[in-house]
Design an enzyme around this catalytic site. Structure first.
Site, PDB file in Angstrom:
ATOM      1  N   ASN A  54     -29.945 -23.656  62.788  1.00  0.00           N
ATOM      2  CA  ASN A  54     -29.902 -22.955  63.754  1.00  0.00           C
ATOM      3  C   ASN A  54     -29.344 -21.467  63.473  1.00  0.00           C
ATOM      4  O   ASN A  54     -28.071 -21.322  63.204  1.00  0.00           O
ATOM      5  CB  ASN A  54     -29.122 -23.343  64.910  1.00  0.00           C
ATOM      6  N   TRP A  55     -30.096 -20.498  63.059  1.00  0.00           N
ATOM      7  CA  TRP A  55     -29.736 -19.287  62.607  1.00  0.00           C
ATOM      8  C   TRP A  55     -28.511 -18.504  63.947  1.00  0.00           C
ATOM      9  O   TRP A  55     -28.231 -17.413  63.538  1.00  0.00           O
ATOM     10  CB  TRP A  55     -30.772 -18.225  62.305  1.00  0.00           C
ATOM     11  N   LYS A  56     -28.842 -18.884  64.997  1.00  0.00           N
ATOM     12  CA  LYS A  56     -28.060 -18.307  66.103  1.00  0.00           C
ATOM     13  C   LYS A  56     -28.775 -16.622  66.040  1.00  0.00           C
ATOM     14  O   LYS A  56     -29.844 -16.388  65.696  1.00  0.00           O
ATOM     15  CB  LYS A  56     -26.685 -18.280  65.949  1.00  0.00           C
ATOM     16  N   HIS A  61     -28.411 -25.686  74.224  1.00  0.00           N
ATOM     17  CA  HIS A  61     -27.619 -25.290  73.239  1.00  0.00           C
ATOM     18  C   HIS A  61     -26.110 -25.133  73.967  1.00  0.00           C
ATOM     19  O   HIS A  61     -26.092 -24.426  75.037  1.00  0.00           O
ATOM     20  CB  HIS A  61     -27.551 -24.485  72.144  1.00  0.00           C
ATOM     21  N   GLU A 100     -23.520 -32.362  70.003  1.00  0.00           N
ATOM     22  CA  GLU A 100     -22.803 -31.149  69.384  1.00  0.00           C
ATOM     23  C   GLU A 100     -21.595 -31.040  70.187  1.00  0.00           C
ATOM     24  O   GLU A 100     -21.353 -30.457  70.943  1.00  0.00           O
ATOM     25  CB  GLU A 100     -23.396 -29.735  69.381  1.00  0.00           C
ATOM     26  N   GLY A 106     -25.404 -24.914  61.841  1.00  0.00           N
ATOM     27  CA  GLY A 106     -25.217 -23.329  62.324  1.00  0.00           C
ATOM     28  C   GLY A 106     -25.015 -22.411  61.113  1.00  0.00           C
ATOM     29  O   GLY A 106     -25.965 -22.291  60.339  1.00  0.00           O
ATOM     30  N   GLY A 107     -23.897 -21.991  60.968  1.00  0.00           N
ATOM     31  CA  GLY A 107     -23.725 -21.051  59.790  1.00  0.00           C
ATOM     32  C   GLY A 107     -24.122 -21.548  58.556  1.00  0.00           C
ATOM     33  O   GLY A 107     -24.475 -20.384  57.606  1.00  0.00           O
TER      34      GLY A 107
END
Length: 265
Positions: free
Chosen positions: A28-30, A114, A185, A250-251
């Site tokens: 998930n690049w956000k 999310h 999450e 995520g990151g």
């Protein structure tokens, strides 16, 4: 650390084996990325991912970059998707992006619910359920996110919160819930560097597996992902748990080497 659920499974007392489900790791690049850096990242992922048997890798990118993901990954072993879709099929909803629009870019997945969407944009359980239904109607696989805050965990409300969030989706979808992916999450572990222990994560995944079985017999094979500061050094222990089928990353998904190491864990 090995989760208690793994020990039970290895001793023949586990709940549901994960061999038939396979592993899925989704990045998930956000709200990150840029054309040049995306090109480099996607190229590295395409070359580096060899798709071992029973494993799948995907990235969910911001809407403006869906075309770029499609161009870079078409014909590869990787899938791609969106980070959000509207619950509406179309109409006067300025700024919204429908599931059908996303599907036109060859997406396989769409993240819905999310924790950042719930917390920052006020998305209710019912809205998340409607988005999951819209994604399914467009031929996408929704990745439905559930999870509790730190305050909720500290007041022993984890089970009630996660069950409520899941039940809203199950009530809307019925037996179609067997076609989704669910990502647990814990909000307190997202972007904080804190990670739920394998035992903590497995306990919630076991709860979700049990509730899925109560909806539809096929739903017990829904893939359950863990999301919350997943890194290459903790992925193996998490993936060893019997009810954890992969991760929503995520990151770490913005670094090809780290993301691939997680996928191969």
């Amino acid at each position: 650390m090995v989760c208690a659920g793994t020990r039970r499974s290895q001793a023949g007392r586990g709940h549901f084996g994960c061999t038939m489900r396979g592993k899925l790791v989704v990045g998930n690049w956000k709200m990150n990325g840029g054309l040049r850096q995306n090109d480099a990242l996607l190229a590295d992922l395409r070359v580096g991912w060899t798709a071992p048997a029973g494993r799948e890798l995907a990235v969910c990118v911001p809407h403006p970059y869906l075309w770029q993901a499609q161009a870079a990954l078409s014909g590869s072993a990787m899938a791609w998707g969106a980070q959000n879709v509207s619950e509406h099929a179309g109409g006067a909803y300025t700024g919204e992006v429908s599931a059908a629009m996303v599907a036109e870019f060859g997406c396989r997945y769409a993240i819905v619910g999310h924790s950042e969407r719930r917390a920052l944009y006020g998305e209710s359980d019912n809205a998340v359920a409607a988005k999951a239904a819209a994604a399914l109607a467009a031929g996408l696989t929704p990745i439905v996110c559930v999870g509790e805050t730190l305050a909720e965990r500290e007041t022993s409300a984890t089970e009630a919160v996660v069950s409520r969030q899941f039940d809203a989706v199950a009530s809307r979808l019925g037996d179609r819930v067997a076609a989704v992916v669910i990502a647990y999450e814990p909000v307190w572990a997202i972007g904080t560097g804190r990670t739920a222990s394998p035992d903590q994560a497995q306990a919630v995944h076991r709860l979700l597996r049990k509730r899925l079985g109560g909806v539809d017999a096929d739903a017990v094979n829904v893939r359950l992902l863990y999301g919350g500061s997943v890194k290459s050094d903790n992925a193996k222990a998490l993936f060893a748990c019997p009810d954890i089928d992969g991760a929503l990353v995520g990151g770490a998904s913005l670094k090809a080497d780290e993301f691939l190491a997680i996928a191969h864990a």
